[in-house]
Design a protein around this motif. Structure first.
Motif, short mmCIF file in Angstrom:
data_model
loop_
_atom_site.label_atom_id
_atom_site.label_comp_id
_atom_site.label_asym_id
_atom_site.label_seq_id
_atom_site.Cartn_x
_atom_site.Cartn_y
_atom_site.Cartn_z
N LEU A 219 2.70 12.04 5.33
CA LEU A 219 3.52 12.84 4.44
C LEU A 219 3.18 12.60 2.96
N VAL A 220 3.72 11.55 2.36
CA VAL A 220 3.60 11.42 0.91
C VAL A 220 2.18 11.12 0.44
N GLN A 221 1.43 10.31 1.19
CA GLN A 221 0.07 10.02 0.74
C GLN A 221 -0.83 11.24 0.88
N ALA A 222 -0.67 11.96 1.99
CA ALA A 222 -1.46 13.18 2.18
C ALA A 222 -1.14 14.20 1.08
N TRP A 223 0.14 14.31 0.72
CA TRP A 223 0.56 15.25 -0.31
C TRP A 223 0.06 14.81 -1.69
N SER A 224 -0.01 13.49 -1.93
CA SER A 224 -0.39 12.97 -3.24
C SER A 224 -1.89 12.77 -3.40
N THR A 225 -2.67 12.97 -2.34
CA THR A 225 -4.10 12.72 -2.41
C THR A 225 -4.79 13.65 -3.39
N PHE A 226 -5.62 13.06 -4.23
CA PHE A 226 -6.35 13.84 -5.23
C PHE A 226 -7.35 14.77 -4.55
N ASP A 340 -14.75 12.22 -12.04
CA ASP A 340 -14.06 11.29 -12.94
C ASP A 340 -12.56 11.52 -12.78
N VAL A 341 -11.87 10.55 -12.18
CA VAL A 341 -10.45 10.69 -11.90
C VAL A 341 -9.68 9.59 -12.62
N GLY A 342 -8.77 9.98 -13.51
CA GLY A 342 -7.96 9.02 -14.25
C GLY A 342 -6.49 9.16 -13.94
N PHE A 343 -5.68 8.30 -14.56
CA PHE A 343 -4.24 8.27 -14.30
C PHE A 343 -3.60 9.63 -14.54
N MET A 344 -4.01 10.34 -15.58
CA MET A 344 -3.39 11.62 -15.90
C MET A 344 -3.72 12.70 -14.87
N ASP A 345 -4.69 12.44 -14.01
CA ASP A 345 -5.02 13.39 -12.95
C ASP A 345 -4.15 13.21 -11.71
N TYR A 346 -3.40 12.10 -11.65
CA TYR A 346 -2.53 11.84 -10.51
C TYR A 346 -1.30 12.76 -10.58
N ASN A 347 -0.70 13.04 -9.41
CA ASN A 347 0.58 13.74 -9.45
C ASN A 347 1.69 12.71 -9.75
N TRP A 348 2.93 13.16 -9.90
CA TRP A 348 3.99 12.28 -10.38
C TRP A 348 4.25 11.12 -9.43
N PHE A 349 4.15 11.37 -8.11
CA PHE A 349 4.41 10.29 -7.16
C PHE A 349 3.28 9.26 -7.21
N ALA A 350 2.05 9.72 -7.33
CA ALA A 350 0.91 8.81 -7.41
C ALA A 350 0.98 7.98 -8.70
N LYS A 351 1.43 8.58 -9.80
CA LYS A 351 1.62 7.83 -11.04
C LYS A 351 2.67 6.74 -10.84
N SER A 352 3.74 7.09 -10.15
CA SER A 352 4.79 6.10 -9.88
C SER A 352 4.26 4.96 -9.03
N MET A 353 3.42 5.32 -8.06
CA MET A 353 2.84 4.29 -7.20
C MET A 353 1.91 3.36 -7.98
N ALA A 354 1.14 3.93 -8.92
CA ALA A 354 0.22 3.10 -9.71
C ALA A 354 0.98 2.05 -10.50
N PHE A 355 2.10 2.45 -11.12
CA PHE A 355 2.93 1.49 -11.83
C PHE A 355 3.66 0.58 -10.85
N GLY A 356 4.17 1.19 -9.77
CA GLY A 356 4.95 0.43 -8.80
C GLY A 356 4.16 -0.66 -8.11
N ILE A 357 2.89 -0.39 -7.83
CA ILE A 357 2.04 -1.38 -7.18
C ILE A 357 1.88 -2.61 -8.07
N ALA A 358 1.68 -2.37 -9.37
CA ALA A 358 1.54 -3.50 -10.30
C ALA A 358 2.82 -4.33 -10.34
N LEU A 359 3.98 -3.65 -10.36
CA LEU A 359 5.25 -4.37 -10.33
C LEU A 359 5.44 -5.08 -9.00
N HIS A 360 5.10 -4.39 -7.92
CA HIS A 360 5.22 -4.91 -6.57
C HIS A 360 4.41 -6.20 -6.40
N MET A 361 3.26 -6.27 -7.06
CA MET A 361 2.35 -7.40 -6.90
C MET A 361 2.46 -8.43 -8.02
#
Length: 454
Positions: A219-226, A340-361
């Motif tokens: 579901l969410v990863q498939a939907w958020s995949t670049f 060339d894929v950067g943070f601004m190319d992510y959708n909103w959930f993927a952006k949340s995951m990028a920040f969330g992973i750093a907090l999570h770890m």
């Protein structure tokens, strides 16, 4: 309806059933989470002679020369990637596969020698990561954990409902009161910890579910995949970015794992020889640094049509600021950037995951490390206090679930209120159906079991 005793009992009963299943998993997740937070730190201290060089000079070896040192030391072992550091005191690190064992190989770029290696596959981190994600049971373990995390959402909702002060009562007092003895003390301790960590636990649950095989993968990863197909001219039909991950470790950005890998153009390079007709490591590293990369990984091409891939991400622990997340693919023959894929190319959930992973770890500095440690310890205490509270409440020789509401309509009301929430997570629905069958059909038909259960 929400204030009646029967409804409260219904919610309490669901809280008990969810907790009965979830507690062992929460304990496991908290313990393995602590291992994953601290193992990389401990490893760098324990193997400081490998991670750092003794002396620094102005003339380090080229990356090509360092690559050759590793190739000579491990002649039958494929070299998958290079870790580039922005610290001159750090040894250069390559990743090599030695008879199925993934190893980090360290090179002193100033003295031109291989310092040694450390197993990645046979490490505490990989053990903890495998246990954390699958209970070391593969897909079956993944499903069991997904049910547990989905039920954790139910635990949070039902727990906050039962804690919520009634009219005229102070919420602050209810969130700080710790009094009494025996079961009362453990009840207060359980509710205080629960209400203070509820939001954080919900965050960890959602971010954790994003890695699971059903809610996450389908579901969410498939939907958020670049959509890599829209950026690169040629993409692989068999390889995805997940194939770049070291065995047993996730380092590729979450929203790229399912995206196909771009391919190099071989139209005019059908007989190209790697190292002669292809670009060099130093060219790729230099190009990546010119694009703003500082600490990053360089993944080597897989096959004749493979590409060089430079990644800097919070998932790979290369960087701490998710805004700097970036993945760049280079044609192995011409050196041209093919994607060339950067943070601004992510959708909103993927952006949340990028920040969330750093907090999570625990990557945002000492405060984040301390916060994650306290959270894991709180989850352990929360789980154990719930078990102690139940143990002190239950009659002898009985499992003692909270009493069934006298008015079963209220029980149904609780089901219909909780079911829509659980339906957001498909595996929770499966768990709820099992509970309904066990509590409704089996126990009502077997008097002996009913005496133990009630």
């Amino acid at each position: 309806m929400f204030t009646s005793k029967d409804f409260y009992r219904s919610v309490w009963r669901w809280h008990f059933f969810a907790g009965l299943y979830v507690v062992p998993f929460l304990l496991m997740l908290a313990v393995t989470g602590l291992v994953m937070i601290f193992d990389p730190i401990i490893e760098r201290v324990q193997h400081g002679d490998l991670y750092q060089v003794a002396e620094v000079s102005d003339t380090p070896l080229t990356y090509e020369a360092q690559y050759q040192l590793v190739a000579d030391a491990y002649p039958a072992s494929p070299i998958q990637r290079l870790y580039v550091s922005d610290n001159a005191n750090d040894a250069t690190r390559f990743q090599v596969t030695v008879e199925g064992d993934t190893r980090s190989v360290f090179v002193d770029p100033y003295q031109g020698k291989v310092l040694g290696d450390i197993s990645i596959s046979d490490s505490w981190y990989v053990w903890a990561d495998d246990t954390h994600g699958t209970f070391m049971m593969g897909l079956t373990g993944d499903w069991l954990i997904e049910i547990a995390i989905s039920f954790t959402v139910l635990l949070i909702i039902t727990g906050v409902f039962m804690w919520w002060p009634r009219a005229g009562q102070s919420k602050w007092r209810a969130a700080t009161r710790l009094q009494g003895k025996g079961r009362t003390f453990w009840r207060d301790l359980h509710s205080i910890i629960g209400v203070w960590v509820a939001v954080i636990l919900l965050f960890f649950s959602i971010s954790g579910l994003s890695w699971t095989s059903v809610w996450g993968d389908k579901l969410v990863q498939a939907w958020s995949t670049f959509p890599m197909e829209n950026s690169a001219r040629n993409v692989s039909s068999t390889l995805t970015h997940e194939d770049l991950n070291p065995k047993g470790v996730k380092q590729i950005p979450w929203n790229l794992e399912q995206a196909p890998l771009p391919e190099s153009s071989v139209d005019s390079h059908s007989s190209a020889i790697f190292g002669e007709d292809t670009i060099t490591l130093d060219q790729v590293v230099s190009n990546a640094k010119s694009l703003g990369f500082t600490r990053f990984q360089l993944h080597f091409p897989q096959g004749k049509t493979g590409v060089y891939t430079a990644t800097a991400s919070t998932m790979g622990r290369d960087i701490n600021n998710a805004l700097d997340d970036r993945t760049v693919h280079y044609d192995r023959y011409s050196g041209v950037v093919v994607a060339d894929v950067g943070f601004m190319d992510y959708n909103w959930f993927a952006k949340s995951m990028a920040f969330g992973i750093a907090l999570h770890m625990g990557q945002f500095g000492v405060w984040n490390l301390v916060a994650c440690t306290l959270f894991c310890l709180s989850v352990i205490l929360l789980s154990l206090s719930g078990v102690v509270m139940w143990w002190k409440r239950r009659p002898t020789n009985a499992l003692a679930a909270p009493p069934m509401p006298k008015n079963l309509k209220r029980w149904k009301h609780a089901v219909w209120l909780l079911l829509p929430i659980s339906l957001l997570f498909p595996m929770a629905t499966l768990g709820i159906l099992v509970v309904l069958v066990a509590d409704g059909l089996i126990l009502l038909c077997v008097p002996k079991l009913r005496r133990i259960w009630a």
